[in-house]
Write a protein that holds these residues in place. Structure first.
Motif, PDB file in Angstrom:
ATOM      1  N   LYS A 118       1.183  -1.199   0.026  1.00  0.00           N
ATOM      2  CA  LYS A 118      -0.135   0.100  -0.095  1.00  0.00           C
ATOM      3  C   LYS A 118       0.965   1.668   0.040  1.00  0.00           C
ATOM      4  N   SER A 119      -0.017   2.561   0.096  1.00  0.00           N
ATOM      5  CA  SER A 119       0.962   3.791   0.120  1.00  0.00           C
ATOM      6  C   SER A 119       2.116   3.732   1.256  1.00  0.00           C
ATOM      7  N   ILE A 120       3.160   4.011   1.299  1.00  0.00           N
ATOM      8  CA  ILE A 120       4.351   3.966   2.308  1.00  0.00           C
ATOM      9  C   ILE A 120       4.192   5.460   2.401  1.00  0.00           C
ATOM     10  N   SER A 121       3.996   5.814   3.735  1.00  0.00           N
ATOM     11  CA  SER A 121       4.945   7.712   4.047  1.00  0.00           C
ATOM     12  C   SER A 121       5.873   7.328   4.455  1.00  0.00           C
ATOM     13  N   LYS A 122       6.492   8.443   4.447  1.00  0.00           N
ATOM     14  CA  LYS A 122       8.191   8.796   5.001  1.00  0.00           C
ATOM     15  C   LYS A 122       8.804   8.529   6.148  1.00  0.00           C
ATOM     16  N   GLY A 123       9.302   7.833   6.684  1.00  0.00           N
ATOM     17  CA  GLY A 123       9.462   7.680   7.962  1.00  0.00           C
ATOM     18  C   GLY A 123       9.012   6.772   8.400  1.00  0.00           C
ATOM     19  N   THR A 124       8.214   5.903   7.876  1.00  0.00           N
ATOM     20  CA  THR A 124       7.096   4.867   8.523  1.00  0.00           C
ATOM     21  C   THR A 124       8.117   3.104   8.285  1.00  0.00           C
ATOM     22  N   LEU A 126       8.928  -0.357   7.880  1.00  0.00           N
ATOM     23  CA  LEU A 126       8.655  -1.322   7.036  1.00  0.00           C
ATOM     24  C   LEU A 126       8.921  -2.861   7.778  1.00  0.00           C
ATOM     25  N   ASP A 127       7.367  -3.544   7.071  1.00  0.00           N
ATOM     26  CA  ASP A 127       7.333  -4.580   7.662  1.00  0.00           C
ATOM     27  C   ASP A 127       6.350  -5.829   6.913  1.00  0.00           C
ATOM     28  N   SER A 128       5.550  -6.558   7.590  1.00  0.00           N
ATOM     29  CA  SER A 128       4.916  -7.496   6.454  1.00  0.00           C
ATOM     30  C   SER A 128       3.555  -6.382   6.422  1.00  0.00           C
ATOM     31  N   SER A 129       3.335  -6.101   7.718  1.00  0.00           N
ATOM     32  CA  SER A 129       1.639  -4.807   7.035  1.00  0.00           C
ATOM     33  C   SER A 129       2.372  -4.331   5.822  1.00  0.00           C
ATOM     34  N   ASN A 130       3.436  -3.806   5.286  1.00  0.00           N
ATOM     35  CA  ASN A 130       2.919  -3.101   4.007  1.00  0.00           C
ATOM     36  C   ASN A 130       3.576  -3.365   3.483  1.00  0.00           C
ATOM     37  N   LEU A 131       4.611  -4.754   3.341  1.00  0.00           N
ATOM     38  CA  LEU A 131       4.658  -4.871   1.749  1.00  0.00           C
ATOM     39  C   LEU A 131       4.586  -6.488   1.322  1.00  0.00           C
ATOM     40  N   ALA A 132       5.006  -6.908   0.594  1.00  0.00           N
ATOM     41  CA  ALA A 132       4.880  -8.081   0.129  1.00  0.00           C
ATOM     42  C   ALA A 132       5.468  -8.559  -1.036  1.00  0.00           C
ATOM     43  N   ILE A 133       6.257  -9.764  -1.719  1.00  0.00           N
ATOM     44  CA  ILE A 133       6.709 -10.837  -2.847  1.00  0.00           C
ATOM     45  C   ILE A 133       5.663 -10.453  -3.779  1.00  0.00           C
ATOM     46  N   ALA A 134       6.197 -10.047  -4.759  1.00  0.00           N
ATOM     47  CA  ALA A 134       5.384  -9.772  -5.898  1.00  0.00           C
ATOM     48  C   ALA A 134       6.560 -10.139  -7.700  1.00  0.00           C
ATOM     49  N   LYS A 159      11.530   7.860   2.090  1.00  0.00           N
ATOM     50  CA  LYS A 159      10.864   9.206   1.086  1.00  0.00           C
ATOM     51  C   LYS A 159       9.382   8.016   0.670  1.00  0.00           C
ATOM     52  N   LYS A 160       8.295   8.825  -0.328  1.00  0.00           N
ATOM     53  CA  LYS A 160       7.004   8.265   0.396  1.00  0.00           C
ATOM     54  C   LYS A 160       7.527   7.375  -0.686  1.00  0.00           C
ATOM     55  N   ILE A 161       6.544   6.373  -0.557  1.00  0.00           N
ATOM     56  CA  ILE A 161       6.555   5.019  -1.484  1.00  0.00           C
ATOM     57  C   ILE A 161       5.423   4.747  -1.845  1.00  0.00           C
ATOM     58  N   THR A 162       4.749   4.912  -3.263  1.00  0.00           N
ATOM     59  CA  THR A 162       3.171   4.773  -3.908  1.00  0.00           C
ATOM     60  C   THR A 162       3.115   3.111  -3.722  1.00  0.00           C
ATOM     61  N   LYS A 163       1.942   2.937  -3.863  1.00  0.00           N
ATOM     62  CA  LYS A 163       1.592   1.517  -3.768  1.00  0.00           C
ATOM     63  C   LYS A 163       1.873   1.119  -5.179  1.00  0.00           C
ATOM     64  N   ASN A 164       2.492  -0.216  -4.605  1.00  0.00           N
ATOM     65  CA  ASN A 164       3.015  -1.623  -6.265  1.00  0.00           C
ATOM     66  C   ASN A 164       4.586  -0.935  -6.696  1.00  0.00           C
ATOM     67  N   HIS A 165       4.747  -0.507  -5.450  1.00  0.00           N
ATOM     68  CA  HIS A 165       6.894   0.211  -6.341  1.00  0.00           C
ATOM     69  C   HIS A 165       6.963  -0.607  -5.204  1.00  0.00           C
TER      70      HIS A 165
END
Length: 233
Positions: A118-124, A126-134, A159-165
């Protein structure tokens, strides 16, 4: 009567031989056989990346083309200038009257990469709740990429990371500017631990600037783990 019987037996024998010969030596070949042969050959001769997958699509043979029978085994050849994505594979029959045909094939190689779920804000964090393997086409992957969630979990978005980036070392930091870090100074005979503040960002193996909270001194140390740096004395 005996002569007629013998003739009938002889003719029957010839018919059996003719049928046997046809089944044994006449190698009828279908267009689908040639297409499948080309696909199998490509699968066997194209290297699949570690943990990756390949898909191959061979173009159908023009219905107007009439293929001759082939009594020998088909052979295949991939041109030397093969670019890894599109190829014209040559299928040949080495009969007394040889023939060959070129088939166009598209090859798609996909590899596992870490992406933003999903979209991730700067400073967030990172874990399995907002990351995935594609699985993504290698032609869409640029530069260094990550293929294991455990290698990045606990880091932060630089920095801000958009969904699926794609998640790369460029948009993450194992030690982030402004974060509190553990400083480990070690030599062959002793180890000292203290705390500091990161004045720059980096990932494992990078050199970053750290301010020692006790002495106020600014040092350069190597990122060793999440919010942990090491100085070799």
């Amino acid at each position: 009567m005996n002569i007629m019987s013998n003739i009938k037996i002889f003719l029957t024998f010839l018919a059996i031989i003719a049928i046997f010969s046809t089944n044994t030596f006449a190698a009828k070949i279908a267009k689908s056989d040639v297409e499948n042969f080309a696909k199998t050959y490509l699968k066997d001769h194209i290297e699949t990346p570690t943990n990756g997958k390949i898909s191959i699509k061979v173009a159908k043979i023009d219905p107007r083309i009439k293929l001759k029978d082939c009594k020998t085994n088909l052979t295949a050849n991939i041109p030397e200038n093969f670019n890894g994505r599109n190829v014209n594979i040559k299928i040949s029959c080495a009969d007394s009257i040889p023939w060959h045909i070129y088939l166009a094939a598209k090859i798609k190689t996909i590899i596992p990469v870490v992406v933003a779920k999903k979209s991730i804000s700067k400073g967030t964090l990172l874990d399995s709740s907002n990351l995935a393997i594609a699985y993504i086409d290698t032609y869409k992957v640029r530069g260094a990429y990550l293929d294991d969630l455990t290698k990045i979990a606990g880091s932060k978005a630089k920095k801000k990371i958009t969904k699926n980036h794609l998640i790369t070392l460029k948009n993450t930091c194992t030690v982030c500017k402004g974060s509190s870090v553990s400083i480990i100074a070690k030599s062959p005979t002793f180890t000292i631990k203290t705390n500091g503040e990161a004045l720059s960002s980096g990932n494992i193996g990078d050199q970053v600037s750290i301010k020692n909270k006790q002495s106020g001194k600014v040092i350069t140390a190597q990122v060793n783990a999440i919010n942990k740096v090491v100085i070799n004395l």
